[in-house]
Design a protein around this motif. Structure first.
Motif, PDB file in Angstrom:
ATOM      1  N   VAL A 151       0.896  -1.129  -0.073  1.00  0.00           N
ATOM      2  CA  VAL A 151       0.075  -0.014  -0.143  1.00  0.00           C
ATOM      3  C   VAL A 151       0.882   1.224  -0.080  1.00  0.00           C
ATOM      4  CG1 VAL A 151      -1.605   1.356   1.392  1.00  0.00           C
ATOM      5  CG2 VAL A 151      -1.968  -1.033   1.213  1.00  0.00           C
ATOM      6  N   LEU A 152       1.862   1.189   0.776  1.00  0.00           N
ATOM      7  CA  LEU A 152       2.917   2.379   0.654  1.00  0.00           C
ATOM      8  C   LEU A 152       3.607   2.541  -0.505  1.00  0.00           C
ATOM      9  CD1 LEU A 152       4.001   4.493   2.557  1.00  0.00           C
ATOM     10  CD2 LEU A 152       6.074   3.090   3.128  1.00  0.00           C
ATOM     11  N   ASP A 153       3.567   1.523  -1.225  1.00  0.00           N
ATOM     12  CA  ASP A 153       4.439   1.475  -2.621  1.00  0.00           C
ATOM     13  C   ASP A 153       3.571   2.472  -3.472  1.00  0.00           C
ATOM     14  OD1 ASP A 153       6.677  -0.113  -1.925  1.00  0.00           O
ATOM     15  OD2 ASP A 153       5.966  -1.919  -2.818  1.00  0.00           O
ATOM     16  N   THR A 154       2.179   2.616  -3.130  1.00  0.00           N
ATOM     17  CA  THR A 154       1.412   3.446  -4.285  1.00  0.00           C
ATOM     18  C   THR A 154       1.433   4.752  -3.659  1.00  0.00           C
ATOM     19  OG1 THR A 154      -0.600   3.030  -2.713  1.00  0.00           O
ATOM     20  CG2 THR A 154      -0.151   1.294  -4.208  1.00  0.00           C
ATOM     21  N   GLY A 155       2.156   5.190  -2.515  1.00  0.00           N
ATOM     22  CA  GLY A 155       2.001   6.408  -2.048  1.00  0.00           C
ATOM     23  C   GLY A 155       0.754   6.818  -1.005  1.00  0.00           C
ATOM     24  N   ASP A 156       0.378   5.762  -0.591  1.00  0.00           N
ATOM     25  CA  ASP A 156      -0.694   6.015   0.171  1.00  0.00           C
ATOM     26  C   ASP A 156      -0.190   5.744   1.761  1.00  0.00           C
ATOM     27  OD1 ASP A 156      -3.172   6.011   1.699  1.00  0.00           O
ATOM     28  OD2 ASP A 156      -4.195   4.219   0.735  1.00  0.00           O
ATOM     29  N   THR A 157       0.570   6.769   2.016  1.00  0.00           N
ATOM     30  CA  THR A 157       0.939   6.655   3.675  1.00  0.00           C
ATOM     31  C   THR A 157      -0.330   6.366   4.662  1.00  0.00           C
ATOM     32  OG1 THR A 157       2.655   8.083   2.865  1.00  0.00           O
ATOM     33  CG2 THR A 157       2.579   7.732   5.281  1.00  0.00           C
ATOM     34  N   GLN A 158      -1.399   6.888   4.471  1.00  0.00           N
ATOM     35  CA  GLN A 158      -2.480   6.944   5.335  1.00  0.00           C
ATOM     36  C   GLN A 158      -2.916   5.391   5.413  1.00  0.00           C
ATOM     37  OE1 GLN A 158      -5.723   9.557   4.598  1.00  0.00           O
ATOM     38  NE2 GLN A 158      -6.903   8.951   6.274  1.00  0.00           N
ATOM     39  N   GLY A 159      -2.961   4.842   4.417  1.00  0.00           N
ATOM     40  CA  GLY A 159      -3.569   3.506   4.179  1.00  0.00           C
ATOM     41  C   GLY A 159      -2.557   2.526   4.700  1.00  0.00           C
ATOM     42  N   PHE A 160      -1.225   2.754   4.753  1.00  0.00           N
ATOM     43  CA  PHE A 160      -0.187   2.054   5.213  1.00  0.00           C
ATOM     44  C   PHE A 160      -0.243   2.071   6.769  1.00  0.00           C
ATOM     45  CE2 PHE A 160       4.059   2.637   7.202  1.00  0.00           C
ATOM     46  CZ  PHE A 160       4.630   1.321   7.071  1.00  0.00           C
ATOM     47  N   ARG A 161      -0.388   3.247   7.257  1.00  0.00           N
ATOM     48  CA  ARG A 161      -0.461   3.291   8.685  1.00  0.00           C
ATOM     49  C   ARG A 161      -1.755   2.978   9.329  1.00  0.00           C
ATOM     50  NH1 ARG A 161       2.811   7.201  11.145  1.00  0.00           N
ATOM     51  NH2 ARG A 161       1.974   6.345  13.135  1.00  0.00           N
ATOM     52  N   ALA A 162      -2.837   2.909   8.383  1.00  0.00           N
ATOM     53  CA  ALA A 162      -4.061   2.189   9.049  1.00  0.00           C
ATOM     54  C   ALA A 162      -3.789   0.770   9.186  1.00  0.00           C
ATOM     55  CB  ALA A 162      -5.299   2.606   7.916  1.00  0.00           C
ATOM     56  N   LEU A 163      -3.155   0.116   8.425  1.00  0.00           N
ATOM     57  CA  LEU A 163      -2.946  -1.411   8.287  1.00  0.00           C
ATOM     58  C   LEU A 163      -1.966  -1.678   9.504  1.00  0.00           C
ATOM     59  CD1 LEU A 163      -2.716  -2.353   4.603  1.00  0.00           C
ATOM     60  CD2 LEU A 163      -4.412  -3.115   6.328  1.00  0.00           C
ATOM     61  N   LEU A 164      -0.616  -0.703   9.528  1.00  0.00           N
ATOM     62  CA  LEU A 164       0.198  -1.013  10.412  1.00  0.00           C
ATOM     63  C   LEU A 164       0.105  -0.840  11.828  1.00  0.00           C
ATOM     64  CD1 LEU A 164       2.595  -3.211   9.861  1.00  0.00           C
ATOM     65  CD2 LEU A 164       4.208  -1.395   9.444  1.00  0.00           C
ATOM     66  N   ASP A 165      -0.313   0.340  12.066  1.00  0.00           N
ATOM     67  CA  ASP A 165      -0.340   0.828  13.294  1.00  0.00           C
ATOM     68  C   ASP A 165      -1.190   0.105  14.511  1.00  0.00           C
ATOM     69  OD1 ASP A 165       0.813   3.356  12.508  1.00  0.00           O
ATOM     70  OD2 ASP A 165      -0.931   4.670  12.819  1.00  0.00           O
ATOM     71  N   PRO A 166      -2.167  -0.630  14.154  1.00  0.00           N
ATOM     72  CA  PRO A 166      -2.749  -1.435  14.935  1.00  0.00           C
ATOM     73  C   PRO A 166      -2.163  -2.499  15.361  1.00  0.00           C
ATOM     74  CG  PRO A 166      -4.256  -0.824  13.347  1.00  0.00           C
ATOM     75  CD  PRO A 166      -2.855  -0.504  12.724  1.00  0.00           C
ATOM     76  N   THR A 167      -0.812  -2.999  14.962  1.00  0.00           N
ATOM     77  CA  THR A 167      -0.003  -3.934  15.271  1.00  0.00           C
ATOM     78  C   THR A 167       0.978  -3.594  16.297  1.00  0.00           C
ATOM     79  OG1 THR A 167       1.929  -3.548  13.454  1.00  0.00           O
ATOM     80  CG2 THR A 167      -0.054  -4.782  12.828  1.00  0.00           C
ATOM     81  N   VAL A 168       1.167  -2.324  16.557  1.00  0.00           N
ATOM     82  CA  VAL A 168       1.962  -1.960  17.629  1.00  0.00           C
ATOM     83  C   VAL A 168       1.905  -2.423  18.988  1.00  0.00           C
ATOM     84  CG1 VAL A 168       3.076   0.035  18.624  1.00  0.00           C
ATOM     85  CG2 VAL A 168       2.678  -0.012  16.228  1.00  0.00           C
ATOM     86  N   GLY A 169       0.600  -2.797  19.172  1.00  0.00           N
ATOM     87  CA  GLY A 169       0.272  -3.090  20.550  1.00  0.00           C
ATOM     88  C   GLY A 169       0.858  -4.596  20.660  1.00  0.00           C
ATOM     89  N   LEU A 170       0.520  -5.567  19.552  1.00  0.00           N
ATOM     90  CA  LEU A 170       1.107  -6.749  19.908  1.00  0.00           C
ATOM     91  C   LEU A 170       2.748  -6.820  19.948  1.00  0.00           C
ATOM     92  CD1 LEU A 170       1.102  -9.869  19.714  1.00  0.00           C
ATOM     93  CD2 LEU A 170       1.177  -9.574  17.267  1.00  0.00           C
ATOM     94  N   SER A 171       3.341  -5.930  19.182  1.00  0.00           N
ATOM     95  CA  SER A 171       4.605  -5.708  19.269  1.00  0.00           C
ATOM     96  C   SER A 171       5.217  -5.310  20.443  1.00  0.00           C
ATOM     97  CB  SER A 171       5.166  -4.959  17.984  1.00  0.00           C
ATOM     98  OG  SER A 171       6.716  -4.940  17.838  1.00  0.00           O
ATOM     99  N   ARG A 172       4.838  -4.199  21.018  1.00  0.00           N
ATOM    100  CA  ARG A 172       5.354  -3.884  22.377  1.00  0.00           C
ATOM    101  C   ARG A 172       4.960  -4.780  23.494  1.00  0.00           C
ATOM    102  NH1 ARG A 172       6.014   1.990  23.326  1.00  0.00           N
ATOM    103  NH2 ARG A 172       5.683   3.121  21.337  1.00  0.00           N
ATOM    104  N   HIS A 173       3.828  -5.806  23.274  1.00  0.00           N
ATOM    105  CA  HIS A 173       3.613  -6.626  24.328  1.00  0.00           C
ATOM    106  C   HIS A 173       4.620  -7.681  24.163  1.00  0.00           C
ATOM    107  CE1 HIS A 173       1.597  -9.519  26.944  1.00  0.00           C
ATOM    108  NE2 HIS A 173       1.664 -10.459  25.921  1.00  0.00           N
ATOM    109  N   LEU A 174       4.944  -8.136  22.848  1.00  0.00           N
ATOM    110  CA  LEU A 174       6.098  -9.095  22.646  1.00  0.00           C
ATOM    111  C   LEU A 174       7.475  -8.906  23.312  1.00  0.00           C
ATOM    112  CD1 LEU A 174       5.184 -10.762  19.255  1.00  0.00           C
ATOM    113  CD2 LEU A 174       4.597 -11.600  21.572  1.00  0.00           C
ATOM    114  N   PHE A 175       7.714  -7.496  23.066  1.00  0.00           N
ATOM    115  CA  PHE A 175       9.135  -7.034  23.122  1.00  0.00           C
ATOM    116  C   PHE A 175       9.432  -6.321  24.597  1.00  0.00           C
ATOM    117  CE2 PHE A 175       9.306  -7.858  18.731  1.00  0.00           C
ATOM    118  CZ  PHE A 175      10.497  -8.125  18.562  1.00  0.00           C
ATOM    119  N   GLN A 176       8.284  -6.508  25.334  1.00  0.00           N
ATOM    120  CA  GLN A 176       8.267  -5.912  27.005  1.00  0.00           C
ATOM    121  C   GLN A 176       9.537  -6.360  27.642  1.00  0.00           C
ATOM    122  OE1 GLN A 176       5.063  -8.293  29.886  1.00  0.00           O
ATOM    123  NE2 GLN A 176       4.443  -6.830  28.219  1.00  0.00           N
TER     124      GLN A 176
END
Length: 384
Positions: free
Chosen positions: A287-312
């Motif tokens: 999605v980012l390849d198309t220039g859609d930064t907002q769409g990229f963030r909409a997909l990836l931002d919700p994953t940060v909670g899992l990542s912060r949990h795994l890497f605590q």
């Protein structure tokens, strides 16, 4: 169907899993970013080994997981800390992993970079011995046809007396490298033995030494991987890199914003969290390849909670959650790790990892993941 999960001391709560996964088809490689997933290894559960014995690896499943990542357009960062280098996987095992994965990458046309360290040194070492150990591993990676990632060295951290020793060792290695390498700055949150790397406990002073190494050899540095979990520092370093030297974020807390970038640049990626997030992360980058930064963030931002949990903290045990999710997603038929590290995280931690991953739709078969999680819970005495 529901599942009862730990919810504090002597308490359980009911969770209703998803019924459909986040479906992503395999796809092409990326055009706007270079993205590596640091991949885990699959242990052989039938090997009769003790926790401190050499790792017993299931090579078929280990390579199959790498083919899964390549099929989604991701590169594989091999024999890194996600593969338990220094935490169950010794140099002999890492060397075999590099040979096999590099050959597999060549066969399928996959992008691969491999870690170069000094973990064949098992005791106190001189600077000359550190250099020789690095040289041995660099030669093997180059012979395999993979790109080299010069990893931070516990032995160098112990042997160096100051910044000048880092400048000498890294300068020596970069001068003899056949192709540009990636320099990896791994922070002590990932490995406490790396405290004071680059010759100073001050991150400001360490940053100057790190940048001095790069400035002296810009033609031999493809990029840097910064794993300090400090987004502001990564951005500052990124803006000071010589032209043509890339920044590969290793920040598992702030990766969406760092990959998206700003008006002055962006980071590529080399991330352990892209092991469990592989297909979803790949879709976001396309999605980012198309220039859609907002769409990229909409997909990836919700994953940060899992990542912060795994890497605590203690962050170095994040691999346990990564392998749990691989088991639940049916990339391997068991929850076993080399070195017995499946026991390194608590049941509440694992249960929360399951819930967060399920909420993202990471399990191709949510019902199977639920059944496997219930099996794990039952081993701890949790009845459904």
């Amino acid at each position: 169907m529901t599942i009862r999960l730990p919810d504090g001391p002597d308490r359980l709560r009911t969770y209703e899993p998803r019924t459909e996964p986040f479906a992503v088809n395999p796809g092409r490689s990326f055009t706007s970013r270079t993205v590596f997933s640091a991949a885990h290894v699959v242990a052989d559960p039938f090997a009769d080994v003790s926790p401190d014995a050499p790792a017993a690896v299931d090579w078929d499943l280990t390579l199959a997981f790498r083919r899964h990542l390549w099929s989604h357009g991701l590169g594989v960062a091999e024999a890194m800390d996600t593969a338990q280098r220094g935490m169950g996987l010794d140099w002999a095992g890492a060397a075999e992993l590099i040979r096999r994965s590099a050959a597999e990458a060549k066969a399928v046309g996959g992008l691969i970079a491999c870690g170069v360290g000094t973990d064949q040194l098992t005791g106190p070492a001189t600077l000359a011995e550190v250099r020789a150990a690095y040289e041995e591993q660099l030669a093997l990676v180059e012979e395999s046809g993979a790109q080299a990632v010069l990893m931070a060295s516990r032995a160098l951290a112990a042997a160096a007396s100051g910044p000048e020793d880092y400048l000498e060792v890294y300068g020596h290695l970069l001068r003899q490298a056949a192709e540009p390498v990636v320099l990896h700055w791994l922070g002590p949150m990932f490995d406490p033995a790396l405290e004071g790397y680059w010759g100073s406990a001050s991150l400001d002073a360490a940053t100057e030494t790190f940048l001095e190494v790069i400035a002296a050899h810009p033609d031999k540095v493809d990029g840097i991987k910064v794993s300090l979990l400090d987004a502001r520092r990564e951005i500052d370093i990124r803006r000071r890199l010589p032209k043509g030297v890339r920044c590969y974020t290793g920040d598992d807390f702030h990766y969406p914003e760092l990959i998206a970038g700003d008006e002055q640049g962006f980071s590529h990626a080399l991330l352990g969290i892209f092991d469990p997030l592989g297909p979803l992360a790949a879709e976001a980058v396309r999605v980012l390849d198309t220039g859609d930064t907002q769409g990229f963030r909409a997909l990836l931002d919700p994953t940060v909670g899992l990542s912060r949990h795994l890497f605590q903290p203690p962050t170095r045990f994040y691999k346990t959650g990564v392998v749990l999710l691989a088991w639940l997603a049916d990339f391997q038929p068991h929850f076993t790790m080399v070195g017995g590290l499946q026991s390194a995280r608590s049941l509440p931690h694992l249960a929360r990892a399951y819930e967060l991953a399920d909420g993202l739709g990471l399990f191709p078969d949510p019902k199977l993941a639920e059944e496997r999680m219930k099996t794990l819970l039952s081993m701890y005495g949790v009845t459904q």
